[in-house]
Design a protein around this motif. Structure first.
Motif, PDB file in Angstrom:
ATOM      1  N   ARG A  86      30.849 -28.741  95.126  1.00  0.00           N
ATOM      2  CA  ARG A  86      31.627 -27.581  95.812  1.00  0.00           C
ATOM      3  C   ARG A  86      30.329 -26.213  96.275  1.00  0.00           C
ATOM      4  O   ARG A  86      31.378 -25.424  96.707  1.00  0.00           O
ATOM      5  CB  ARG A  86      31.784 -25.978  94.218  1.00  0.00           C
ATOM      6  CG  ARG A  86      33.029 -27.059  93.660  1.00  0.00           C
ATOM      7  CD  ARG A  86      33.210 -26.303  92.583  1.00  0.00           C
ATOM      8  NE  ARG A  86      34.196 -26.686  91.611  1.00  0.00           N
ATOM      9  CZ  ARG A  86      35.148 -25.444  91.351  1.00  0.00           C
ATOM     10  NH1 ARG A  86      35.982 -24.309  90.964  1.00  0.00           N
ATOM     11  NH2 ARG A  86      36.406 -26.226  89.819  1.00  0.00           N
ATOM     12  N   VAL A  87      29.620 -27.192  96.836  1.00  0.00           N
ATOM     13  CA  VAL A  87      28.992 -26.372  97.831  1.00  0.00           C
ATOM     14  C   VAL A  87      29.465 -26.039  98.831  1.00  0.00           C
ATOM     15  O   VAL A  87      30.104 -27.056  99.672  1.00  0.00           O
ATOM     16  CB  VAL A  87      27.158 -27.574  97.967  1.00  0.00           C
ATOM     17  CG1 VAL A  87      25.979 -26.467  99.625  1.00  0.00           C
ATOM     18  CG2 VAL A  87      26.402 -27.166  96.569  1.00  0.00           C
ATOM     19  N   GLY A  88      29.648 -24.870 100.154  1.00  0.00           N
ATOM     20  CA  GLY A  88      30.256 -24.931 100.567  1.00  0.00           C
ATOM     21  C   GLY A  88      31.433 -24.522 100.278  1.00  0.00           C
ATOM     22  O   GLY A  88      32.249 -24.233 101.250  1.00  0.00           O
ATOM     23  N   LYS A  89      32.004 -24.262  99.627  1.00  0.00           N
ATOM     24  CA  LYS A  89      33.576 -23.820  98.850  1.00  0.00           C
ATOM     25  C   LYS A  89      33.259 -23.164  98.226  1.00  0.00           C
ATOM     26  O   LYS A  89      33.949 -23.806  97.081  1.00  0.00           O
ATOM     27  CB  LYS A  89      34.159 -25.801  98.557  1.00  0.00           C
ATOM     28  CG  LYS A  89      34.079 -26.964  99.719  1.00  0.00           C
ATOM     29  CD  LYS A  89      34.764 -27.609  98.500  1.00  0.00           C
ATOM     30  CE  LYS A  89      34.940 -29.192 100.056  1.00  0.00           C
ATOM     31  NZ  LYS A  89      34.300 -29.894  99.237  1.00  0.00           N
ATOM     32  N   GLY A  90      32.538 -21.885  98.292  1.00  0.00           N
ATOM     33  CA  GLY A  90      32.089 -21.209  97.258  1.00  0.00           C
ATOM     34  C   GLY A  90      31.377 -20.682  96.219  1.00  0.00           C
ATOM     35  O   GLY A  90      30.847 -20.120  96.450  1.00  0.00           O
ATOM     36  N   LEU A  91      31.043 -22.111  96.633  1.00  0.00           N
ATOM     37  CA  LEU A  91      28.710 -22.052  95.806  1.00  0.00           C
ATOM     38  C   LEU A  91      28.303 -22.448  97.150  1.00  0.00           C
ATOM     39  O   LEU A  91      28.215 -22.871  98.234  1.00  0.00           O
ATOM     40  CB  LEU A  91      28.686 -22.967  95.110  1.00  0.00           C
ATOM     41  CG  LEU A  91      29.545 -23.303  93.403  1.00  0.00           C
ATOM     42  CD1 LEU A  91      29.150 -24.618  92.656  1.00  0.00           C
ATOM     43  CD2 LEU A  91      29.288 -21.964  93.242  1.00  0.00           C
ATOM     44  N   LYS A  92      26.693 -21.402  96.587  1.00  0.00           N
ATOM     45  CA  LYS A  92      25.781 -22.061  97.976  1.00  0.00           C
ATOM     46  C   LYS A  92      24.744 -22.888  96.442  1.00  0.00           C
ATOM     47  O   LYS A  92      24.545 -22.344  95.988  1.00  0.00           O
ATOM     48  CB  LYS A  92      25.181 -20.712  98.161  1.00  0.00           C
ATOM     49  CG  LYS A  92      26.194 -19.806  98.523  1.00  0.00           C
ATOM     50  CD  LYS A  92      25.478 -18.356  99.859  1.00  0.00           C
ATOM     51  CE  LYS A  92      26.368 -17.697 100.340  1.00  0.00           C
ATOM     52  NZ  LYS A  92      25.521 -16.851 100.726  1.00  0.00           N
ATOM     53  N   LEU A  93      23.717 -23.899  98.388  1.00  0.00           N
ATOM     54  CA  LEU A  93      22.654 -24.042  96.721  1.00  0.00           C
ATOM     55  C   LEU A  93      21.559 -23.093  96.929  1.00  0.00           C
ATOM     56  O   LEU A  93      20.914 -23.020  98.525  1.00  0.00           O
ATOM     57  CB  LEU A  93      22.746 -25.681  97.674  1.00  0.00           C
ATOM     58  CG  LEU A  93      22.037 -26.068  96.764  1.00  0.00           C
ATOM     59  CD1 LEU A  93      21.785 -26.346  95.237  1.00  0.00           C
ATOM     60  CD2 LEU A  93      21.515 -27.822  97.721  1.00  0.00           C
TER      61      LEU A  93
END
Length: 127
Positions: free
Chosen positions: A105-112
């Protein structure tokens, strides 16, 4: 004790928040969910949070499926939105069965969130 440090609450001051972020990014950092700012001799030298929305969750390793976990995660996102907390922290160990769900989901609502070292934990930000 005499000090040249001053700590004040940030409250909802977007200009102060942006000033903190600028100073922190110049120092190679990105503070999250800040509640207080630290000044030294009138300059911003730090910030911290005494309350941060954090999501911890557990699902049974053999009784719950990956699909169950996706459904629960979607429900958590909805519940956090309903309670007015659209941004929160999700710590996750790379060996967790949830790690791939979050990493996908990183880049799709989540950031790392990149820390300062190669720690065992990864922090994801719902932003």
């Amino acid at each position: 004790m005499t000090t040249n440090l001053k700590i004040i609450p940030i409250k909802n001051n977007p200009n102060l928040i942006m000033d903190i972020i600028k100073v922190a990014e110049k120092d190679g950092r990105r503070p999250i969910h800040m509640t207080h700012v630290v000044f030294k001799d009138g300059k911003i030298v730090g910030a911290f949070s005494i309350r941060a929305p954090v999501l911890f969750w557990w699902m049974h390793s053999t009784e719950a499926t990956k699909r169950d976990s996706y459904k629960v995660f979607n429900s958590v996102e909805t519940l956090m939105d309903i309670q007015g907390t659209p941004n929160y922290v999700i710590p996750c160990h790379p060996m967790s069965s949830y790690y791939n769900i979050l990493n996908n989901r990183v880049g799709k609502g989540l950031k790392l969130y990149k820390g300062d070292s190669n720690d065992d934990w990864t922090i994801f930000l719902k932003d």
